[in-house]
Design a protein around this motif. Structure first.
Motif, short mmCIF file in Angstrom:
data_model
loop_
_atom_site.label_atom_id
_atom_site.label_comp_id
_atom_site.label_asym_id
_atom_site.label_seq_id
_atom_site.Cartn_x
_atom_site.Cartn_y
_atom_site.Cartn_z
N LEU A 195 16.88 105.74 -36.14
CA LEU A 195 15.43 105.59 -36.12
C LEU A 195 15.05 104.20 -35.64
CD1 LEU A 195 14.71 107.07 -39.69
CD2 LEU A 195 14.99 108.32 -37.52
N TYR A 197 12.01 101.22 -35.56
CA TYR A 197 10.79 100.66 -36.14
C TYR A 197 10.43 99.37 -35.40
CZ TYR A 197 10.80 103.68 -40.31
OH TYR A 197 10.74 104.75 -41.17
N VAL A 208 8.44 103.98 -34.87
CA VAL A 208 8.17 104.18 -33.45
C VAL A 208 8.64 105.56 -33.01
CG1 VAL A 208 8.63 103.34 -31.11
CG2 VAL A 208 8.38 101.70 -32.99
N ASN A 209 9.92 105.86 -33.26
CA ASN A 209 10.46 107.12 -32.74
C ASN A 209 11.88 107.33 -33.28
OD1 ASN A 209 10.56 109.47 -31.26
ND2 ASN A 209 10.58 108.49 -29.25
N ILE A 210 12.36 108.56 -33.14
CA ILE A 210 13.79 108.79 -33.32
C ILE A 210 14.47 108.23 -32.08
CG2 ILE A 210 15.58 110.56 -33.46
CD1 ILE A 210 13.57 112.28 -35.03
N LEU A 211 15.25 107.18 -32.27
CA LEU A 211 15.87 106.48 -31.15
C LEU A 211 16.86 107.38 -30.42
CD1 LEU A 211 16.30 103.63 -29.75
CD2 LEU A 211 18.29 103.43 -31.24
N LYS A 267 9.05 104.15 -24.73
CA LYS A 267 9.11 105.43 -25.43
C LYS A 267 9.81 105.33 -26.79
CE LYS A 267 9.38 108.00 -21.05
NZ LYS A 267 10.23 108.89 -20.23
N GLY A 268 10.57 104.26 -26.98
CA GLY A 268 11.28 104.09 -28.23
C GLY A 268 12.47 105.01 -28.37
N ASN A 269 13.10 105.37 -27.23
CA ASN A 269 14.28 106.22 -27.33
C ASN A 269 15.41 105.65 -26.48
OD1 ASN A 269 13.54 106.87 -24.74
ND2 ASN A 269 13.40 109.06 -25.08
#
Length: 493
Positions: A195, A197, A208-211, A267-269
């Motif tokens: 994850l 943050y 933010v996102n599931i990395l 996108k945070g991934n």
């Protein structure tokens, strides 16, 4: 003295009682970080602060078995000579009463912050009955830490396909004006994931996102994630639990891998490519990296494995760190090399050149239980050759390293290494122009083998008798030892 400092003082009292007798154990390492007494696992908070390297670690000061986690602490000017410092964190508050689990460190406004997971057991089953939150502690001197009043700074897992309880091991870094944190997690159906943050002040965090998320045989929990850039490549290092063996790979209970890919900050991934095993031996887990003032990406790991037999527990200690290593990328593969600073420990050099070895051979001066050795071997017509390390006079006790030319495979066998777990580990490895380069570190109860200039590594704890110090070379046909350099190593810890 507040409750936190009281718990630290109480723990030190017991450690001081045990340390004198523990230090006499023959298996105590000479140049690896170990607990002064009792239990150690994951490296934590690995960083530079005020020009010195700081390393924290998971520590149970009351027993050589795993228990409620504290943070032990050492520092160094050169990553070789380590000074013990007071315990940094102890479980003392309602949100971390059952352990200050793994995390990382970062400097802000001249202060050193520790970012860690507070653990609480909510019932008897430690797999399902737990609550994990993320917390901060701060220090002005890099030695004494106080937990901040705003804890926990992340008090629950985010909504969505995220397991609500397994949520730990924050690794924090700064980019531009923002702080970022990657956390280990799993889906509700037990598939490993990480994850992401972000925060502007370290205290107020936004999911933010599931990395990244696992698929197939990629484990049910990703522990100790670490995201960084190396050259122009983004790298996610982590320790997936529950990966099943595939051929010669993934035979430890849990693994440590590096995944190269691309971090999309907008996108945070993280889009990933092939996994790479960081260490093909037995004992390497929860690696953590840091960028030092020389611009090097340094990695260190716990040199042990969960649920593995640890004979040193009978001597009231358990666990050690690997030697620090430098990560680099060459031809789209991660390479791992021991830090050059370790050369400061060398004495009594022994050298051989252009030596033919046929069948079994021992060399004058090439033996010991605390040493470094570099060997360059031309395989010539041999189909099988290698070394026996930490061997006794009769050869009944030995740690065996064998290279199989036709299979292009190297095999580490500790089934006759002494006490402790046995087992065999294998790794694919091609000769380079018919040659094998080995760089070995032996230290009392460990061996770390770097092959083909960091292309592959094998680490293992071994527990031989005190007089098992022999080194023997063997081959099924004549090989040429192009060059051998061996040094005894001084104690530094």
């Amino acid at each position: 003295m507040n409750k936190h400092q009281q718990e630290i003082a109480k723990a030190h009292s017991l450690i001081n009682e045990k340390s004198r007798t523990v230090s006499q154990d023959d298996w105590r390492l000479h140049y690896h970080v170990m607990p002064e007494a009792n239990w150690m696992n994951d490296p934590n908070g690995f960083c530079m602060w005020n020009g010195e390297y700081h390393l924290f670690y998971q520590h149970h000061p009351y027993s050589p078995e795993w228990g409620p986690m504290y943070w032990g602490h050492v520092k160094s000017k050169d990553l070789v000579h380590w000074e013990r410092l007071p315990i940094a964190l102890a479980p003392s508050e309602s949100y971390d009463k059952d352990g200050c689990f793994s995390g990382s460190a970062i400097e802000k406004d001249g202060k050193l912050y520790l970012f860690y997971t507070g653990n609480q057991w909510t019932g008897p089953d430690q797999e399902t009955d737990l609550k994990q939150v993320q917390c901060l502690a701060v220090s002005e001197d890099g030695i004494h830490f106080e937990k901040i009043n705003e804890n926990p700074v992340i008090d629950k897992a985010p909504d969505g396909d995220v397991h609500p309880f397994h949520f730990r091991d924050p690794k924090v870094w700064k980019k531009g004006d923002m702080y970022y944190c990657v956390l280990g997690s799993q889906t509700k159906n037990r598939m490993g994931q990480a994850l992401l943050y972000q925060s502007s002040d370290l205290i107020h965090w936004e999911f933010v996102n599931i990395l990244a998320k696992g698929q197939g045989n990629q484990g049910y929990m990703w522990e100790c994630p670490d995201l960084f850039q190396l050259d122009d490549t983004d790298v996610l290092v982590m320790s997936p639990q529950g990966v099943h063996p595939e051929g010669d790979y993934y035979h430890n209970l849990h693994q440590s891998v590096a995944v190269m890919g691309h971090f999309h900050q907008d996108k945070g991934n993280f889009t990933s490519e092939k996994w790479q095993i960081l260490d093909h031996g037995f004992d390497f887990y929860a690696p953590q990296t840091m960028l030092d003032e020389q611009g090097r990406r340094i990695v260190i790991a716990w040199m042990a494995m969960w649920e593995s037999e640890m004979p040193e527990q009978k001597q009231d200690w358990a666990g050690a760190m690997t030697i620090p290593c430098i990560l680099s990328i060459e031809k789209e593969k991660l390479r791992i090399d021991p830090i050059p600073e370790l050369a400061s420990l060398r004495y009594d050099p022994i050298r051989y050149q252009k030596l033919i070895v046929d069948q079994n051979k021992k060399l004058d001066g090439v033996h010991g239980d605390c040493l470094e050795m570099k060997v360059s071997i031309d395989a010539k017509e041999a189909t099988k050759f290698g070394l026996n390390l930490r061997m006794n006079e009769t050869g009944t006790e030995r740690t065996n390293l064998t290279y199989y030319v036709d299979e292009e495979k190297i095999v580490l066998d500790r089934s006759k290494s002494g006490k402790g777990p046995g087992g065999v580990r294998k790794a694919p490895l091609a000769l380079q122009n018919g040659k094998l380069q080995l760089h070995l570190f032996i230290d009392k109860s460990s061996v770390e083998i770097f092959m083909q200039n960091g292309e592959k590594v094998m680490s293992a704890r071994i527990y031989p008798e005190r007089d098992s110090t022999g080194i023997e070379f063997f081959s099924d046909a004549a090989i040429e030892m192009i060059q051998l350099e061996k040094w005894s190593l001084k104690q530094s810890v």
